[in-house]
Scaffold this motif. Structure first.
Motif, PDB file in Angstrom:
ATOM      1  N   THR A  95      -2.238  -8.458  -7.105  1.00 17.54           N
ATOM      2  CA  THR A  95      -2.380  -7.023  -6.888  1.00 17.54           C
ATOM      3  C   THR A  95      -2.213  -6.255  -8.189  1.00 17.54           C
ATOM      4  N   VAL A  96      -2.948  -5.141  -8.309  1.00 16.99           N
ATOM      5  CA  VAL A  96      -2.799  -4.200  -9.422  1.00 16.99           C
ATOM      6  C   VAL A  96      -2.676  -2.804  -8.833  1.00 16.99           C
ATOM      7  N   GLN A  97      -2.004  -1.887  -9.568  1.00 16.34           N
ATOM      8  CA  GLN A  97      -1.782  -0.562  -9.011  1.00 16.34           C
ATOM      9  C   GLN A  97      -1.613   0.484 -10.101  1.00 16.34           C
ATOM     10  N   VAL A  98      -1.846   1.732  -9.704  1.00 10.81           N
ATOM     11  CA  VAL A  98      -1.522   2.899 -10.524  1.00 10.81           C
ATOM     12  C   VAL A  98      -0.775   3.873  -9.623  1.00 10.81           C
ATOM     13  N   GLY A  99       0.050   4.733 -10.202  1.00 11.61           N
ATOM     14  CA  GLY A  99       0.797   5.666  -9.386  1.00 11.61           C
ATOM     15  C   GLY A  99       1.425   6.785 -10.185  1.00 11.61           C
ATOM     16  N   TYR A 100       1.954   7.733  -9.449  1.00 20.79           N
ATOM     17  CA  TYR A 100       2.700   8.835 -10.059  1.00 20.79           C
ATOM     18  C   TYR A 100       3.893   9.146  -9.171  1.00 20.79           C
ATOM     19  N   PHE A 105      15.753  16.816  -6.694  1.00 23.87           N
ATOM     20  CA  PHE A 105      17.150  16.934  -6.253  1.00 23.87           C
ATOM     21  C   PHE A 105      18.006  15.751  -6.706  1.00 23.87           C
ATOM     22  N   ASP A 106      17.710  15.169  -7.837  1.00 26.80           N
ATOM     23  CA  ASP A 106      18.475  14.089  -8.448  1.00 26.80           C
ATOM     24  C   ASP A 106      18.350  12.743  -7.743  1.00 26.80           C
ATOM     25  N   ARG A 107      18.167  12.750  -6.431  1.00 26.60           N
ATOM     26  CA  ARG A 107      18.173  11.481  -5.699  1.00 26.60           C
ATOM     27  C   ARG A 107      16.883  11.213  -4.920  1.00 26.60           C
ATOM     28  N   VAL A 108      16.129  12.228  -4.572  1.00 26.26           N
ATOM     29  CA  VAL A 108      14.934  12.068  -3.743  1.00 26.26           C
ATOM     30  C   VAL A 108      13.698  11.902  -4.629  1.00 26.26           C
ATOM     31  N   LEU A 109      12.884  10.897  -4.319  1.00 23.26           N
ATOM     32  CA  LEU A 109      11.675  10.632  -5.090  1.00 23.26           C
ATOM     33  C   LEU A 109      10.462  10.676  -4.174  1.00 23.26           C
ATOM     34  N   ILE A 110       9.419  11.368  -4.617  1.00 16.49           N
ATOM     35  CA  ILE A 110       8.141  11.353  -3.913  1.00 16.49           C
ATOM     36  C   ILE A 110       7.087  10.822  -4.876  1.00 16.49           C
ATOM     37  N   GLY A 111       6.087  10.164  -4.335  1.00 15.08           N
ATOM     38  CA  GLY A 111       5.083   9.584  -5.208  1.00 15.08           C
ATOM     39  C   GLY A 111       3.778   9.319  -4.489  1.00 15.08           C
ATOM     40  N   ALA A 112       2.735   9.063  -5.272  1.00 13.40           N
ATOM     41  CA  ALA A 112       1.418   8.683  -4.773  1.00 13.40           C
ATOM     42  C   ALA A 112       0.981   7.423  -5.522  1.00 13.40           C
ATOM     43  N   PHE A 113       0.190   6.600  -4.859  1.00 13.31           N
ATOM     44  CA  PHE A 113      -0.219   5.341  -5.481  1.00 13.31           C
ATOM     45  C   PHE A 113      -1.599   4.936  -4.981  1.00 13.31           C
ATOM     46  N   ALA A 114      -2.251   4.071  -5.738  1.00 13.55           N
ATOM     47  CA  ALA A 114      -3.481   3.394  -5.339  1.00 13.55           C
ATOM     48  C   ALA A 114      -3.399   1.974  -5.859  1.00 13.55           C
ATOM     49  N   ASP A 115      -3.699   1.004  -5.009  1.00 16.89           N
ATOM     50  CA  ASP A 115      -3.647  -0.390  -5.464  1.00 16.89           C
ATOM     51  C   ASP A 115      -4.761  -1.207  -4.832  1.00 16.89           C
ATOM     52  N   TYR A 116      -4.997  -2.362  -5.417  1.00 20.71           N
ATOM     53  CA  TYR A 116      -6.027  -3.277  -4.922  1.00 20.71           C
ATOM     54  C   TYR A 116      -5.468  -4.690  -4.899  1.00 20.71           C
ATOM     55  N   LEU A 135     -24.100 -23.232  15.754  1.00 18.84           N
ATOM     56  CA  LEU A 135     -23.521 -21.909  15.611  1.00 18.84           C
ATOM     57  C   LEU A 135     -22.529 -21.972  14.455  1.00 18.84           C
ATOM     58  N   SER A 136     -22.712 -21.144  13.441  1.00 17.65           N
ATOM     59  CA  SER A 136     -21.824 -21.155  12.279  1.00 17.65           C
ATOM     60  C   SER A 136     -21.477 -19.727  11.891  1.00 17.65           C
ATOM     61  N   GLY A 137     -20.264 -19.543  11.363  1.00 17.44           N
ATOM     62  CA  GLY A 137     -19.818 -18.210  10.979  1.00 17.44           C
ATOM     63  C   GLY A 137     -18.979 -18.239   9.717  1.00 17.44           C
ATOM     64  N   ASP A 138     -19.010 -17.139   8.978  1.00 15.03           N
ATOM     65  CA  ASP A 138     -18.242 -17.006   7.742  1.00 15.03           C
ATOM     66  C   ASP A 138     -17.627 -15.615   7.676  1.00 15.03           C
ATOM     67  N   LEU A 139     -16.387 -15.559   7.177  1.00 17.33           N
ATOM     68  CA  LEU A 139     -15.736 -14.299   6.831  1.00 17.33           C
ATOM     69  C   LEU A 139     -15.342 -14.388   5.362  1.00 17.33           C
ATOM     70  N   ASP A 140     -15.986 -13.586   4.534  1.00 16.53           N
ATOM     71  CA  ASP A 140     -15.710 -13.584   3.093  1.00 16.53           C
ATOM     72  C   ASP A 140     -14.933 -12.311   2.761  1.00 16.53           C
ATOM     73  N   ARG A 141     -13.639 -12.459   2.497  1.00 18.95           N
ATOM     74  CA  ARG A 141     -12.769 -11.316   2.206  1.00 18.95           C
ATOM     75  C   ARG A 141     -12.527 -11.230   0.705  1.00 18.95           C
ATOM     76  N   ALA A 142     -13.060 -10.181   0.078  1.00 19.07           N
ATOM     77  CA  ALA A 142     -12.887 -10.013  -1.364  1.00 19.07           C
ATOM     78  C   ALA A 142     -11.527  -9.418  -1.699  1.00 19.07           C
ATOM     79  N   GLY A 143     -11.049  -8.481  -0.881  1.00 17.55           N
ATOM     80  CA  GLY A 143      -9.767  -7.848  -1.176  1.00 17.55           C
ATOM     81  C   GLY A 143      -9.542  -6.618  -0.314  1.00 17.55           C
ATOM     82  N   THR A 144      -8.440  -5.928  -0.582  1.00 14.87           N
ATOM     83  CA  THR A 144      -8.054  -4.728   0.161  1.00 14.87           C
ATOM     84  C   THR A 144      -7.539  -3.693  -0.811  1.00 14.87           C
ATOM     85  N   TRP A 145      -8.038  -2.451  -0.679  1.00 14.84           N
ATOM     86  CA  TRP A 145      -7.458  -1.378  -1.487  1.00 14.84           C
ATOM     87  C   TRP A 145      -6.778  -0.368  -0.580  1.00 14.84           C
ATOM     88  N   THR A 146      -5.738   0.250  -1.115  1.00 12.12           N
ATOM     89  CA  THR A 146      -4.921   1.199  -0.359  1.00 12.12           C
ATOM     90  C   THR A 146      -4.605   2.398  -1.231  1.00 12.12           C
TER      91      THR A 146
END
Length: 295
Positions: A95-100, A105-116, A135-146
């Motif tokens: 996995t790779v990601q970027v975020g901010y 209030f010293d203790r609470v953190l909010i953020g946004a991210f995108a990863d693959y 009868l034949s079947g294939d599922l080719d999963r390259a990845g997931t981004w969020t």
């Protein structure tokens, strides 16, 4: 897998213990943009089923030399094919990601991210054959981004607990092919190929993150658990074939018309994905806020 989780937990505990004395020191090192890369394991639970059916209809017309014709209609017993596949074993991914992130209030953190997430072992294949039909079947999963956000709480200046949620898309190509040879005495092959595409869904989860660098606090390690659910997909298709054969003898002329029709369906159920991951994160900028004690 268990050894990997135990090693990560050991690192986190040592890191937390080493920084326990900093509870009332600086909270810098959290606000800013970041990049990260890591490794994890996930299981994809998704049922894929395919079914196909073929019908054959014949029209036989025989004309005799004295101009009398006899017509007969008949068909063969329908042929069926059905198969399924599901591989929910745990598999390694990268996995790779970027975020901010921004500290409030010293203790609470909010953020946004995108990863693959890359799925090097996410493919599935299944095949079934019966009396020359297949009868034949294939599922080719390259990845997931969020893409999503997270909300966290600083237990200590260097140890964060957080929850996350967001929108996800699984990049995959699904295909199934059903092929019938037809009756042995009158073969007329038919074939249907069906396809499905990317699946959309949502992700929720949580994790912990701890600072590893005591100097500028830019390097950290986080461990996450995620649960995702993706919508299903389906496709249907048909194939028709026709053949006409004529037999001649001096006293008769016989003509046989053969119609063959095949219908097939491919169904992907909703997919549920569970994953655990460890990610090294590097802050691209230092926190401009002055050093202040936690309140």
């Amino acid at each position: 897998m268990r050894k990997c989780v135990a090693f990560i937990a050991c690192v986190l505990l040592q890191s937390t213990g080493a920084f326990a004395g900093d509870f009332l020191t600086s909270t810098d090192g959290w606000t800013g943009f970041s990049v990260g890369a890591g490794i994890g394991a996930k299981t994809i639970d998704q049922n894929a089923t395919a079914a196909a059916e073929r019908w054959d209809l014949f029209k036989k017309k025989t004309c005799f030399w004295y101009y009398y014709c006899d017509t007969d209609y008949y068909g063969t017993k329908p042929e069926y094919l059905k198969g399924s596949m599901n591989d929910d074993a745990w598999k390694i991914f990268g996995t790779v990601q970027v975020g901010y992130d921004r500290l409030l209030f010293d203790r609470v953190l909010i953020g946004a991210f995108a990863d693959y997430d890359f799925h090097p072992e996410g493919d599935e294949h299944a095949s079934f054959s019966y009396k020359g039909n297949s009868l034949s079947g294939d599922l080719d999963r390259a990845g997931t981004w969020t893409v999503g956000g997270r909300l966290g709480y600083l237990v200590t200046p260097r140890f964060l607990v957080y929850g996350l949620g967001g929108f996800s898309r699984m990049n995959q190509d699904g295909s199934v092919t059903a092929a019938f040879d037809g009756p042995k005495y009158a073969p007329l092959p038919t074939s249907v190929t069906l396809t499905t595409g990317d699946l959309d869904g949502w992700t929720t989860g949580g994790g912990i993150e701890t600072k590893l660098d005591r100097i500028d606090k830019r390097l950290s390690l986080k461990v996450e658990y995620r649960y995702s659910r993706f919508e299903g997909d389906s496709d249907v298709g048909y194939d028709d074939a026709f053949n006409k054969t004529t037999y001649k003898k001096w006293w008769t002329k016989t003509q046989v018309k053969h119609w063959a029709s095949e219908g097939a369906g491919f169904d992907l159920d909703e997919a549920t994905v569970q994953s655990v991951r460890a990610v090294l994160v590097w802050k691209l900028q230092a926190d401009p806020a002055p050093i202040e004690p936690l309140k």
